[in-house]
Design a protein around this motif. Structure first.
Motif, short mmCIF file in Angstrom:
data_model
loop_
_atom_site.label_atom_id
_atom_site.label_comp_id
_atom_site.label_asym_id
_atom_site.label_seq_id
_atom_site.Cartn_x
_atom_site.Cartn_y
_atom_site.Cartn_z
N LEU A 75 49.55 22.07 29.27
CA LEU A 75 49.25 23.19 28.39
C LEU A 75 48.14 22.86 27.39
O LEU A 75 47.43 23.75 26.92
N GLU B 81 58.25 28.79 24.44
CA GLU B 81 57.26 29.62 25.13
C GLU B 81 56.97 30.94 24.42
O GLU B 81 55.80 31.28 24.22
N HIS C 76 58.43 25.94 27.80
CA HIS C 76 57.58 26.16 28.98
C HIS C 76 58.02 25.22 30.12
O HIS C 76 58.49 24.10 29.87
N GLU D 17 56.03 23.66 31.94
CA GLU D 17 55.16 22.50 31.85
C GLU D 17 55.72 21.45 30.90
O GLU D 17 55.57 20.24 31.12
N THR D 18 56.35 21.92 29.83
CA THR D 18 56.94 20.99 28.87
C THR D 18 58.14 20.27 29.49
O THR D 18 58.26 19.05 29.39
#
Length: 246
Positions: free
Chosen positions: A190, A201, A67, A69-70
């Motif tokens: 997340l 993801e 992701h 976000e990661t």
């Protein structure tokens, strides 16, 4: 930064023991590395290592399917601690061969194809990351899943012939989040969207009320197959509180 003495006694004791264990690991293994997924438990360990200057190197497996976000956590770690987490990527040729033969998302079709994808994107890069070291550290906890219920604090990684440490083995989810809040540790956004366990993801979803924390990982499979191959070849080693504090 929080004062450990102001925390609940049980959590304060766990933190003190964790710090002592990390110091002991670094003293016993000068080349030890910590494999971080950049999720909650691993951010806890990142803080415990970097805020105290413990000599444990940190790396992550950038699978190519994480992701956004990661991946953003890499910048947040750099901004907070001034540390660049080392990234290990899968071999391009192996990824291309898998996709050409089976398709980009073939892991949905069978456990064998899913495990092959994990082998290419995670296990092989991990083997490279751990090449030449004598020990590694993970953020695994017993509470996370049925496949980790017998997790030990110290194990022997039989596949790589090195020591393996799980310093958070007996920590609860509540312990983890109390620590993160107390020390204002950056966390993957997340988690706030219902993802207690975060992987690639396409292989991770938010969990539903009442589901265990690993239910969102490879959700189309049965509970007893939900490992990627990183943590299945270990032999437990008993470690006492006294030895961990030495």
């Amino acid at each position: 930064m929080s004062d450990v003495q102001n925390l609940a006694p049980e959590l304060a004791a766990k933190i003190e023991r964790l710090d002592a264990l990390l110091d002991s690991i670094a003293a016993r293994h000068i080349d030890v590395k910590f494999a971080s997924s950049l999720a909650a438990e691993d951010m806890l360990l990142t803080h415990a290592i970097l805020s105290r200057g413990v000599k444990i190197g940190i790396f992550t497996l950038n699978t190519g399917r994480l992701h956004a976000e990661t991946l953003g956590m890499l910048d947040r770690v750099r901004a907070r601690y001034g540390y660049d987490i080392e990234q290990f990527h899968p071999q391009t040729a192996a990824v291309d061969e898998y996709v050409a033969a089976h398709g980009l998302n073939a892991f949905y079709e069978s456990i064998d194809l899913r495990k092959r994808c994990c082998e290419i994107r995670k296990v092989e890069p991990l083997n490279r990351a751990l090449s030449g070291v004598s020990a590694w550290v993970t953020g695994q906890r017993r509470e996370q899943s049925v496949t980790r219920a017998e997790l030990h604090e110290e194990e022997h990684d039989a596949a790589r012939h090195i020591a393996k440490f799980n310093p958070l083995a007996d920590w609860t989810e509540a312990d983890v989040w109390a620590y993160l809040a107390a020390f204002d540790v950056p966390v993957n956004p997340l988690h706030a969207r219902g993802y207690p366990s975060i992987g690639c993801e396409p292989c991770t979803r938010a969990i539903r009320p009442g589901e265990d924390s690993r239910a969102g990982r490879w959700w189309w499979e049965s509970r007893d197959t939900k490992e990627c191959g990183l943590h299945i070849t270990t032999i437990p080693i008993a470690v006492s509180t006294e030895s961990a504090s030495a």
